[in-house]
Enzyme design. Structure first.
Site, PDB file in Angstrom:
ATOM      1  CE  LYS A 165      -3.038   2.667   3.075  1.00  0.00           C
ATOM      2  NZ  LYS A 165      -3.732   2.704   4.365  1.00  0.00           N
ATOM      3  CD  GLU A 210      -5.770   8.042  11.421  1.00  0.00           C
ATOM      4  OE1 GLU A 210      -5.171   6.966  11.502  1.00  0.00           O
ATOM      5  OE2 GLU A 210      -6.206   8.499  10.351  1.00  0.00           O
ATOM      6  CD  GLU A 254      -7.054   2.362   2.449  1.00  0.00           C
ATOM      7  OE1 GLU A 254      -6.740   3.523   2.758  1.00  0.00           O
ATOM      8  OE2 GLU A 254      -7.904   2.088   1.575  1.00  0.00           O
ATOM      9  CD  GLU A 389     -10.877   7.894  -0.160  1.00  0.00           C
ATOM     10  OE1 GLU A 389     -10.142   7.873   0.837  1.00  0.00           O
ATOM     11  OE2 GLU A 389     -11.180   6.871  -0.810  1.00  0.00           O
TER      12      GLU A 389
END
Length: 411
Positions: A165, A210, A254, A389
């Site tokens: 990733k 986050e 992910e 996105e």
């Protein structure tokens, strides 16, 4: 020999809206659901040199700085006494990381409030908050098509087996007719995203969902976010989108990369480590994320910067493995990220503190704001979907700066 700075903390009545109490545009902030810290003035400003050991250097520099202060702490809580607001670059080799100890720090938490003065802080007259006016946008990359080509290049590398990733970011520049006042942006962000951590530090302004790490004495917490979808137009569509996110093999993979990395890093530092067995959906005003909460008790005395050093960069903002992912990011993002996706937050003299990952943010300088958004690229990612996105993620700061997020910024 110069007399030591005195940091004096006194308990005060409820100050009300913390952001509204910031008297000048250069104020600092870390606020969620109305609680948190704000500050203004500068008792100390420390530029953190780049390098792999920057968090240890910052910890040692603050330990020395705080240790030379005479502290009179009338609250005795995490966040009382002298506090440094910090913002670190994403890339350890980049310049721009900074720590600021305000001369005035205002804190509200769980029904209590206190005020800390560091040094002989002069009274600062309040300047009126200026809303953004005359905002226009310009794509900082060579356009959406070029960014999708970068995603295609990343997918080719992923296909070679060297990477699982990589997270790619792009940016937009907003230009205003008058200098932007971060306080106006903070007010709008806190109102629309109350569950996020609304922050300001030396021109870096945003509202991140986050939490990289919270350290409260020997207890640490982290909230991992990876995998996203939009919000629905009604309850039924919202629930359907959330269900699709939970069942998405791509998004689950992910998210697993990110959650496993945080668990592994904290396992080395903690006992009694606990983590959600399954991710849950965290809904925000304009997006939904897969989320996993992780918590534990530190096995030795380590401050919040030690934990941040062990966690950053997470796969949620860099990729896996992190070394090759960082190399590819440097290749495909030649302009750099500045402090986007780096740790941002605060630390007190006891090593308590909170750091989020600087997402949904902008670097604000005078008339200009540089907005950032990124996506996790894994095998099977669709460049057009990833571009969509980023546009969704830009909406938070476009709303704060005053643009209509339903309108596509012109290139």
């Amino acid at each position: 020999m110069a007399a030591p700075l005195i940091a004096r903390t006194v308990q005060i009545p409820d100050p009300g809206d913390l952001i509204a109490r910031i008297p000048i545009p250069s104020g600092l902030a870390w606020v969620r659901h109305g609680d948190g810290l704000v500050g203004w003035g500068e008792a100390a400003r420390v530029l953190v040199p780049p390098g792999a050991d920057r968090f240890a250097w910052a910890r040692d520099r603050l330990t020395d700085l705080f240790g030379r202060m005479a502290v009179e702490d009338g609250a005795g809580e995490p966040g009382s006494g002298p506090v440094a607001f910090c913002a670190f670059t994403f890339d350890p080799d980049a310049t721009g990381s900074i720590m600021i100890v305000p001369s005035t720090i205002l804190v509200r938490r769980s029904g209590r409030a206190w005020l800390t003065s560091v040094g002989t802080a002069a009274s600062i007259p309040a300047a009126p908050v200026r809303p953004p006016v005359g905002v226009t946008y310009e794509d900082d990359y060579s356009g959406a098509v070029d960014w999708m080509r970068s995603v295609e290049k990343a997918l080719a590398v992923l296909g070679g087996g060297r990477l699982d990733k990589v997270v790619l970011a792009r940016s937009l520049s907003a230009f205003a007719a008058e200098p932007l006042d971060p306080r106006a942006l903070l007010t709008r962000l806190a109102a629309r995203f109350p569950g996020c951590y609304t922050f300001a530090c030396d021109g870096l302004v945003g509202a991140t969902p986050e939490l990289l790490v919270r350290r409260t004495r020997d207890h640490v917490e982290s909230l991992v976010l990876a995998g996203s979808t939009r919000r629905g137009r009604d309850h039924e569509e919202d629930a359907a989108l959330a269900a699709a996110l939970v069942s998405s093999a791509k998004d689950r993979a992910e998210h697993a990369h990110a959650a496993d990395s945080v668990r592994a890093a904290l396992q080395e530092l903690c006992v009694d480590l606990r983590a959600d067995t399954e991710p849950h959906v965290l809904p925000l005003a304009n997006v939904q994320h897969l989320a996993t909460a992780v918590s534990g008790r530190l096995s030795a005395h380590r401050g919040v910067l030690d934990v941040a050093a062990a966690l950053h960069p997470t796969p949620a903002v860099c990729g896996t493995p992190p070394g090759p992912a960082m190399e590819l990011i440097r290749e495909l993002e030649p302009a750099g990220r500045e402090r986007y996706a780096g740790p941002v937050g605060w630390i007190d003299a006891a090593g308590n503190g909170e750091f989020g990952i600087a997402l949904r943010c902008a670097e604000v300088h005078d008339h200009r704001a540089r907005l950032y958004a990124g996506c996790g690229i894994v095998a099977g990612s669709d460049p057009a979907a990833e571009l969509a996105e980023t546009r969704l993620k830009f909406e938070a700061m476009q709303y704060a700066i005053g643009a209509d997020p339903r309108e596509e910024p012109h290139a």
